[in-house]
Write a protein that holds these residues in place. Structure first.
Motif, PDB file in Angstrom:
ATOM      1  N   SER A 507       0.810  -1.219   0.000  1.00 23.97           N
ATOM      2  CA  SER A 507       0.000   0.000   0.000  1.00 23.97           C
ATOM      3  C   SER A 507       0.841   1.266   0.000  1.00 23.97           C
ATOM      4  O   SER A 507       0.370   2.333  -0.404  1.00 23.97           O
ATOM      5  N   ASP A 508       2.100   1.188   0.475  1.00 26.03           N
ATOM      6  CA  ASP A 508       2.948   2.377   0.509  1.00 26.03           C
ATOM      7  C   ASP A 508       3.765   2.549  -0.773  1.00 26.03           C
ATOM      8  O   ASP A 508       4.593   3.450  -0.866  1.00 26.03           O
ATOM      9  N   TRP A 509       3.530   1.711  -1.760  1.00 24.80           N
ATOM     10  CA  TRP A 509       4.197   1.851  -3.056  1.00 24.80           C
ATOM     11  C   TRP A 509       3.364   2.815  -3.903  1.00 24.80           C
ATOM     12  O   TRP A 509       2.279   2.479  -4.357  1.00 24.80           O
ATOM     13  N   SER A 510       3.894   4.006  -4.154  1.00 31.49           N
ATOM     14  CA  SER A 510       3.109   5.007  -4.882  1.00 31.49           C
ATOM     15  C   SER A 510       3.855   5.632  -6.054  1.00 31.49           C
ATOM     16  O   SER A 510       3.275   5.857  -7.122  1.00 31.49           O
ATOM     17  N   ASP A 511       5.153   5.932  -5.879  1.00 34.37           N
ATOM     18  CA  ASP A 511       5.897   6.679  -6.904  1.00 34.37           C
ATOM     19  C   ASP A 511       6.800   5.796  -7.755  1.00 34.37           C
ATOM     20  O   ASP A 511       7.650   6.297  -8.492  1.00 34.37           O
ATOM     21  N   GLN A 512       6.637   4.497  -7.654  1.00 36.26           N
ATOM     22  CA  GLN A 512       7.532   3.600  -8.360  1.00 36.26           C
ATOM     23  C   GLN A 512       7.126   3.442  -9.837  1.00 36.26           C
ATOM     24  O   GLN A 512       6.023   3.802 -10.237  1.00 36.26           O
ATOM     25  N   ALA A 513       8.043   2.880 -10.622  1.00 35.08           N
ATOM     26  CA  ALA A 513       7.737   2.570 -12.026  1.00 35.08           C
ATOM     27  C   ALA A 513       6.891   1.299 -12.055  1.00 35.08           C
ATOM     28  O   ALA A 513       7.287   0.269 -11.516  1.00 35.08           O
ATOM     29  N   ARG A 514       5.726   1.376 -12.675  1.00 31.19           N
ATOM     30  CA  ARG A 514       4.787   0.255 -12.664  1.00 31.19           C
ATOM     31  C   ARG A 514       4.771  -0.465 -14.016  1.00 31.19           C
ATOM     32  O   ARG A 514       5.017   0.139 -15.062  1.00 31.19           O
ATOM     33  N   PHE A 515       4.428  -1.737 -13.969  1.00 32.24           N
ATOM     34  CA  PHE A 515       4.339  -2.529 -15.194  1.00 32.24           C
ATOM     35  C   PHE A 515       3.336  -3.665 -15.002  1.00 32.24           C
ATOM     36  O   PHE A 515       3.067  -4.099 -13.875  1.00 32.24           O
ATOM     37  N   ASN A 516       2.788  -4.139 -16.103  1.00 30.27           N
ATOM     38  CA  ASN A 516       1.863  -5.273 -16.096  1.00 30.27           C
ATOM     39  C   ASN A 516       2.584  -6.528 -16.568  1.00 30.27           C
ATOM     40  O   ASN A 516       3.313  -6.496 -17.561  1.00 30.27           O
ATOM     41  N   VAL A 517       2.370  -7.618 -15.848  1.00 31.37           N
ATOM     42  CA  VAL A 517       2.943  -8.909 -16.241  1.00 31.37           C
ATOM     43  C   VAL A 517       1.879  -9.606 -17.090  1.00 31.37           C
ATOM     44  O   VAL A 517       1.072 -10.380 -16.578  1.00 31.37           O
ATOM     45  N   LYS A 518       1.876  -9.332 -18.377  1.00 35.35           N
ATOM     46  CA  LYS A 518       0.717  -9.683 -19.196  1.00 35.35           C
ATOM     47  C   LYS A 518       0.962 -10.739 -20.269  1.00 35.35           C
ATOM     48  O   LYS A 518       0.018 -11.129 -20.965  1.00 35.35           O
ATOM     49  N   ASP A 519       2.184 -11.210 -20.417  1.00 28.15           N
ATOM     50  CA  ASP A 519       2.434 -12.262 -21.400  1.00 28.15           C
ATOM     51  C   ASP A 519       2.105 -13.611 -20.767  1.00 28.15           C
ATOM     52  O   ASP A 519       2.748 -14.030 -19.803  1.00 28.15           O
ATOM     53  N   ILE A 520       1.106 -14.297 -21.311  1.00 25.86           N
ATOM     54  CA  ILE A 520       0.551 -15.512 -20.699  1.00 25.86           C
ATOM     55  C   ILE A 520       1.154 -16.743 -21.360  1.00 25.86           C
ATOM     56  O   ILE A 520       1.035 -16.935 -22.572  1.00 25.86           O
ATOM     57  N   LYS A 521       1.792 -17.580 -20.564  1.00 20.22           N
ATOM     58  CA  LYS A 521       2.374 -18.834 -21.035  1.00 20.22           C
ATOM     59  C   LYS A 521       1.747 -20.010 -20.280  1.00 20.22           C
ATOM     60  O   LYS A 521       2.432 -20.878 -19.757  1.00 20.22           O
ATOM     61  N   ILE A 522       0.419 -20.004 -20.222  1.00 21.79           N
ATOM     62  CA  ILE A 522      -0.332 -21.026 -19.494  1.00 21.79           C
ATOM     63  C   ILE A 522      -1.385 -21.602 -20.426  1.00 21.79           C
ATOM     64  O   ILE A 522      -2.242 -20.870 -20.941  1.00 21.79           O
ATOM     65  N   SER A 523      -1.346 -22.905 -20.649  1.00 22.95           N
ATOM     66  CA  SER A 523      -2.361 -23.571 -21.450  1.00 22.95           C
ATOM     67  C   SER A 523      -3.655 -23.644 -20.639  1.00 22.95           C
ATOM     68  O   SER A 523      -3.652 -24.084 -19.492  1.00 22.95           O
ATOM     69  N   GLY A 524      -4.749 -23.193 -21.220  1.00 21.33           N
ATOM     70  CA  GLY A 524      -6.021 -23.239 -20.522  1.00 21.33           C
ATOM     71  C   GLY A 524      -6.224 -22.113 -19.527  1.00 21.33           C
ATOM     72  O   GLY A 524      -7.008 -22.262 -18.576  1.00 21.33           O
ATOM     73  N   TRP A 525      -5.536 -20.980 -19.737  1.00 20.74           N
ATOM     74  CA  TRP A 525      -5.693 -19.820 -18.851  1.00 20.74           C
ATOM     75  C   TRP A 525      -7.149 -19.371 -18.866  1.00 20.74           C
ATOM     76  O   TRP A 525      -7.771 -19.225 -19.911  1.00 20.74           O
ATOM     77  N   ARG A 526      -7.714 -19.131 -17.670  1.00 22.21           N
ATOM     78  CA  ARG A 526      -9.146 -18.874 -17.526  1.00 22.21           C
ATOM     79  C   ARG A 526      -9.473 -17.404 -17.255  1.00 22.21           C
ATOM     80  O   ARG A 526     -10.587 -17.073 -16.856  1.00 22.21           O
ATOM     81  N   GLY A 527      -8.537 -16.519 -17.414  1.00 20.66           N
ATOM     82  CA  GLY A 527      -8.793 -15.107 -17.198  1.00 20.66           C
ATOM     83  C   GLY A 527      -8.056 -14.556 -15.997  1.00 20.66           C
ATOM     84  O   GLY A 527      -7.310 -15.264 -15.307  1.00 20.66           O
ATOM     85  N   GLU A 528      -8.242 -13.260 -15.717  1.00 22.74           N
ATOM     86  CA  GLU A 528      -7.457 -12.565 -14.699  1.00 22.74           C
ATOM     87  C   GLU A 528      -7.650 -13.131 -13.301  1.00 22.74           C
ATOM     88  O   GLU A 528      -6.749 -13.051 -12.466  1.00 22.74           O
ATOM     89  N   GLN A 529      -8.830 -13.707 -13.008  1.00 25.69           N
ATOM     90  CA  GLN A 529      -9.041 -14.281 -11.685  1.00 25.69           C
ATOM     91  C   GLN A 529      -8.333 -15.622 -11.528  1.00 25.69           C
ATOM     92  O   GLN A 529      -8.110 -16.089 -10.412  1.00 25.69           O
ATOM     93  N   ASP A 530      -8.001 -16.255 -12.652  1.00 26.09           N
ATOM     94  CA  ASP A 530      -7.190 -17.479 -12.618  1.00 26.09           C
ATOM     95  C   ASP A 530      -5.805 -17.111 -12.117  1.00 26.09           C
ATOM     96  O   ASP A 530      -5.340 -17.596 -11.092  1.00 26.09           O
ATOM     97  N   ILE A 531      -5.129 -16.245 -12.845  1.00 28.69           N
ATOM     98  CA  ILE A 531      -3.872 -15.651 -12.378  1.00 28.69           C
ATOM     99  C   ILE A 531      -3.561 -14.419 -13.222  1.00 28.69           C
ATOM    100  O   ILE A 531      -3.728 -14.419 -14.451  1.00 28.69           O
ATOM    101  N   SER A 532      -3.151 -13.342 -12.568  1.00 30.50           N
ATOM    102  CA  SER A 532      -2.715 -12.113 -13.223  1.00 30.50           C
ATOM    103  C   SER A 532      -1.766 -11.409 -12.268  1.00 30.50           C
ATOM    104  O   SER A 532      -1.717 -11.723 -11.076  1.00 30.50           O
ATOM    105  N   ALA A 533      -0.994 -10.457 -12.772  1.00 29.90           N
ATOM    106  CA  ALA A 533       0.016  -9.824 -11.918  1.00 29.90           C
ATOM    107  C   ALA A 533       0.388  -8.440 -12.421  1.00 29.90           C
ATOM    108  O   ALA A 533       0.347  -8.157 -13.622  1.00 29.90           O
ATOM    109  N   THR A 534       0.754  -7.572 -11.471  1.00 27.34           N
ATOM    110  CA  THR A 534       1.320  -6.261 -11.760  1.00 27.34           C
ATOM    111  C   THR A 534       2.575  -6.095 -10.907  1.00 27.34           C
ATOM    112  O   THR A 534       2.729  -6.747  -9.870  1.00 27.34           O
ATOM    113  N   GLY A 535       3.470  -5.201 -11.328  1.00 28.14           N
ATOM    114  CA  GLY A 535       4.715  -5.010 -10.597  1.00 28.14           C
ATOM    115  C   GLY A 535       5.113  -3.557 -10.487  1.00 28.14           C
ATOM    116  O   GLY A 535       4.586  -2.689 -11.196  1.00 28.14           O
ATOM    117  N   SER A 536       6.053  -3.277  -9.569  1.00 22.21           N
ATOM    118  CA  SER A 536       6.609  -1.942  -9.365  1.00 22.21           C
ATOM    119  C   SER A 536       8.096  -2.061  -9.087  1.00 22.21           C
ATOM    120  O   SER A 536       8.548  -3.036  -8.475  1.00 22.21           O
TER     121      SER A 536
END
Length: 696
Positions: A507-536
Motif C-alpha cells: 500500500s505504501d508503493w506510490s511513486d515507483q515505475a509500474r508494469f503489467n505482467v501480461k504475457d501468458i504462457k499457461i495452457s487453458g488460462w481462464r482469465g485474470e481471476q485465474d492468475i494475473s500480476a502487476t509489478g513496481s
C-alpha cells in the motif's frame, strides 16, 4: 548496258545471300537461346530427350505439411513405472496430441523429449510444438523421463536410465498403435536441449547395440542438443539440427561440428541456424520457420527411401525482391521425357534453369512468411521423385536497437544498427516510430546509401525507444519495402527519498515505475481471476526494490530449495549492462516464494562469478497471502548484484525479466512473464531494460 545489268544482278545475289546466311544464323542463335530457357539438353548424347520445366502457380493442402486439423490432447497416460535415484517407484507419463478430425489410423509418430539439463522440465514444455505437428497429421507423444538431482555425478547412469525410458515409450507405441491410430513403423524422435541430446544419443547408441528397437525411427530432430557421447554411426537416420548462434548454454559450434561429423559419415542432415538467437527455439522470430522447416524435412525423408533424391536443404530464408537457387539433386540432372514440375506461390517466377539448379524470383512487397515449393519429376508431386522446400520470406533490412546512457548529455539514447539481409545493395531510407521516455510518440528517419549485402550501418536516435516500434524502409524512388513491428519494454526507475518498508504490504508503493505482467504462457488460462500480476520497481543507494501483486485463485507451494520454481513463486532475471549499454555475458536469476505453511523461501539459480548459487543470498523480502492476492516485496542489495557498487547512479542500465509461476496443485501449469529469457529459455538478450533516474 547488258553487262552493267549483269554486274548489278550479281551484286544483288551476293547481298541477298549474305543477308539470308546472317538471318539464318541469328534465327539459329535465338532458337538455341530459347531452347536453353525451356529445356536442359545433354549435349554429350545427341539422342537425349530435353527435360522441360513446367511451372504451376497453385498451393494445395498436403498431408503432414498443411495445418488442417484441430487437436485433442489425452494427458497423463502412464507408459511405465520405474525406480528413480531415491529407489522410489516413479510413474512415467506422456501426453498424446492427435489430429481430432482426420480418419487416418496410421499416423506417423513424433516422440518429443523436453529439455532441462536432465534435472528439471516436463512434458508440458512441448505443448506448442506438439500441437503444431498434430495439426499437420502427426500423433505426438510429449514424454516425461527420469530426472536426477545432480545428473552429471554419474552421467552414464543418467543416460542409461533415460535410454531405458525412451525404449519403454517405443514399446508403448507398439502395444497401443492400433488403439490410438499410430503407425509404429514410422517414428520420429526429437527434443530441445537435454531432450535433443538424449534423442540423438539414444539412436546413436542403439543403432549398433539394439538396432531392432530403433528400426522404425526414420528421422531425428535435434534442437541445440550439443555433442554426441561417441562418434556418429553411419547408420543413423536423417537428422535435422536446429541451433542459435548466440546460445550461451550449449555453444552453436557444437552443432556445426556435429553436422560436419554427420557429413563425414554420409548421414543425410540439415542444419537450421537461428541468427542472433540464444537457447530459445520458441522465440517469435524463428518459431514458425522451425515448425515449417521441420515438417518439410520430415515430409521429404518420409516420402523417399532414396536420400540421393532429396534437396541439400529443406528450408531457408530469402529477402523479398531477391532471387535464389534451388539446387537439384543429381538424379534430376539427366534429361528425361518427363518434365520437372515446380509449384510456386502466386507472383513468384522461374527466372532461369540449368541442369543442376532452378533460379526463382521472389516478388517485391510486404507479404512475409513461409511458403512451400514442390519440385517433382512427372505430374504427381507425391512420387518418390519429388521434394518440398520451405522458403521463409523475410524483410530486406533488419534492425537491432541498443539503448544507452550518454554521460556527457545526461540523456538516454538509442543505437540503431540496420543490416542488409538481401543479396542486392540497398539505397533508400529508413524510418523508426516508437514511444519515447516521456511516453510520447517519436519518429526518426535517415537516408541509407549503398548498403552492401550482409553489411550494417549504425544510426543514432537521440532519445529512448520503447513500446511498439515500427521500422519502415523505402527504396530510392520512395516505394515502401517493409513495415516491421516489434515490442520492447524499457522502464525509468525513480530514486526513492526514503526506503520502502519490506512487510508484504504494497500500500505504501506510490511513486515507483509500474508494469503489467501480461504475457501468458499457461495452457487453458481462464482469465485474470485465474492468475494475473502487476509489478513496481524503484531504487536507492543501497537496494533495488521490487513489488509484485499476484491475483491467483489457488496458492500451492510445497517445494523447497532449487525446486521452488515448480510451485507458485516469482523468478527474476537481472543483469548489469556493460558501460556502453550492451548485453552482459553473465547475469543473476533468483526467486522467492511462500510455502504452504507460510514459510519464506528463496533461491538463486544463475549468477556471475564471485556470487553464491543457492539460498545463501542476502535479501530483504516478504510474501503475504490474503484471500486470492499474493504480495511479493523485495529489497535486493546492490552488493548482491554487482562487484562494483560505484556504478549505481543515474543512468545505470540493467537488463530485467520477471516470471510468475502458477501451480494449482497438479504441478506447474505455466507462467506469466514481463519480458522473456527465463521460462522457455535462459537468454539475457530477451530481457528488457531498466534505467536508474534521480527524480523522486
Amino acid at each position: 548496258m547488258k553487262r552493267r545489268l549483269v554486274y548489278v544482278l550479281t551484286i544483288l545475289v551476293i547481298v541477298l545471300g549474305s543477308w539470308l546466311l546472317l538471318h539464318n544464323r541469328e534465327n539459329m542463335s535465338a532458337l538455341e537461346k530459347e531452347g536453353k530457357e525451356v529445356a536442359n539438353v545433354n549435349t554429350a548424347d545427341s539422342s537425349a530427350t530435353a527435360t522441360k520445366v513446367t511451372v504451376n502457380n497453385k498451393q494445395i493442402p498436403v498431408q503432414y505439411l498443411t495445418p488442417a486439423y484441430k487437436v485433442t490432447v489425452k494427458g497423463d497416460i502412464l507408459y511405465a513405472s520405474k525406480k528413480n535415484e531415491t529407489d522410489a517407484v516413479e510413474p512415467l507419463k506422456l501426453d498424446l496430441y492427435e489430429p481430432s478430425d482426420d480418419h487416418n489410423m496410421k499416423r506417423p509418430v513424433f516422440i518429443f523429449i523436453h529439455g532441462g539439463g536432465y534435472t528439471e522440465g516436463g512434458k508440458y514444455d512441448a505443448a506448442d510444438f506438439s500441437t503444431g505437428l498434430a495439426k499437420r497429421g502427426y500423433a505426438v507423444l510429449a514424454i516425461d523421463y527420469r530426472l536426477k538431482k545432480d545428473p552429471f555425478t554419474n552421467f552414464t547412469r543418467t543416460l542409461n536410465d533415460a535410454y531405458e525410458d525412451v525404449s519403454d515409450v517405443i514399446q508403448w507405441i507398439n502395444d497401443n498403435a492400433e488403439n490410438y491410430g499410430m503407425d509404429a513403423s514410422r517414428i520420429v524422435i526429437g527434443g530441445d536441449s537435454a531432450g535433443g541430446h538424449l534423442a540423438i544419443n539414444f539412436v546413436n547408441q542403439y543403432v549398433s547395440q539394439e538396432p531392432s528397437i530403433i528400426k522404425p525411427i526414420f528421422s531425428i530432430v535435434d534442437i541445440y542438443g550439443g555433442d554426441l557421447t561417441k562418434s556418429a554411426d553411419s547408420k543413423l537416420p536423417p537428422v535435422l539440427i536446429i541451433h542459435g548462434t548466440i546460445d550461451k548454454l550449449v555453444p552453436y559450434q557444437q552443432s556445426v561440428e556435429l553436422a560436419e561429423q554427420l557429413k563425414e559419415k554420409g548421414v543425410y542432415h540439415n542444419l537450421l541456424t537461428m541468427e542472433g538467437v540464444g537457447h530459445d527455439y520458441k522465440n517469435d522470430k524463428y518459431i514458425d520457420e522451425i515448425m515449417e522447416t521441420t515438417t518439410h524435412f520430415l515430409w521429404n525423408v518420409m516420402n523417399s527411401s532414396d536420400l540421393a533424391k532429396l534437396p541439400e536443404n529443406s528450408g531457408f530464408s530469402i529477402a523479398s525482391g531477391d532471387a535464389f537457387d534451388i539446387k537439384l539433386p543429381e538424379v534430376y540432372h539427366t534429361p528425361s521425357k518427363e518434365s520437372i514440375n515446380i509449384d510456386l506461390p502466386e507472383g513468384w517466377q522461374l527466372r532461369e534453369e540449368e541442369a543442376d539448379r532452378l533460379r526463382i524470383q521472389v516478388p517485391e512487397g510486404l507479404v512475409r512468411g513461409n511458403d512451400t515449393l514442390f519440385v517433382s519429376r512427372g505430374e504427381d508431386p507425391k512420387t518418390e521423385m519429388s521434394f518440398a522446400v520451405n522458403v521463409n520470406v523475410i524483410d530486406p533490412l533488419t534492425v537491432k536497437y541498443e539503448t544507452f546512457y550518454d554521460e556527457a548529455a545526461k540523456e538516454i539514447r538509442t543505437h540503431m544498427d540496420v543490416t542488409n539481409q538481401s543479396s542486392n545493395n540497398f539505397n533508400g531510407s529508413v524510418e523508426a516510430d516508437y514511444e519515447t521516455g516521456r511516453s510520447t510518440q517519436g519518429t526518426f528517419s535517415s537516408s541509407v546509401e549503398n548498403l552492401e549485402p550482409g553489411k550494417s550501418v549504425r544510426l543514432e536516435i537521440p532519445e529512448l525507444t520503447r513500446g511498439q516500434r515500427t521500422l519502415k524502409s523505402y527504396n530510392d524512388i520512395g516505394n515502401l519495402l517493409q513495415s516491421t513491428l516489434d515490442s520492447f519494454n524499457a522502464l525509468l526507475l525513480p530514486k526513492l527519498s526514503k526506503p520502502v518498508e519490506i512487510n508484504g504490504n504494497l500500500s505504501d508503493w506510490s511513486d515507483q515505475a509500474r508494469f503489467n505482467v501480461k504475457d501468458i504462457k499457461i495452457s487453458g488460462w481462464r482469465g485474470e481471476q485465474d492468475i494475473s500480476a502487476t509489478g513496481s520497481l524503484a531504487w536507492d543507494e543501497d537496494n533495488l526494490y521490487l513489488g509484485v501483486e499476484v491475483i491467483d485463485d489457488k496458492h500451492e507451494q510445497s517445494a523447497s530449495g532449487d525446486a521452488i520454481w515448480s510451485g507458485d513463486s516469482i523468478q527474476i532475471g537481472i543483469g548489469i549492462a556493460n558501460i556502453d549499454g550492451t548485453v552482459p555475458s553473465e547475469y543473476h536469476e533468483l526467486g522467492v516464494a511462500r510455502g504452504n505453511a507460510g514459510n519464506l523461501l528463496k533461491w538463486r539459480w544463475l549468477t556471475p562469478r564471485g556470487f553464491n548459487i543457492n539460498d545463501a543470498l542476502e535479501l530483504k523480502y516478504a510474501v503475504s497471502r490474503s484471500d486470492s492476492t499474493t504480495s511479493y516485496e523485495l529489497a535486493i542489495p546492490w552488493r548482491e548484484l554487482s562487484h562494483d557498487i560505484n556504478h549505481v547512479k543515474q543512468g545505470m542500465k540493467l537488463k530485467f525479466s520477471l516470471l510468475v509461476n502458477d501451480n494449482d496443485g497438479e504441478g506447474r501449469r505455466g507462467w506469466l512473464e514481463y519480458n522473456s529469457g527465463i521460462g522457455s529459455s535462459k537468454d539475457v538478450n530477451a530481457f528488457g531494460d531498466l534505467f536508474l533516474e534521480n527524480q523522486h
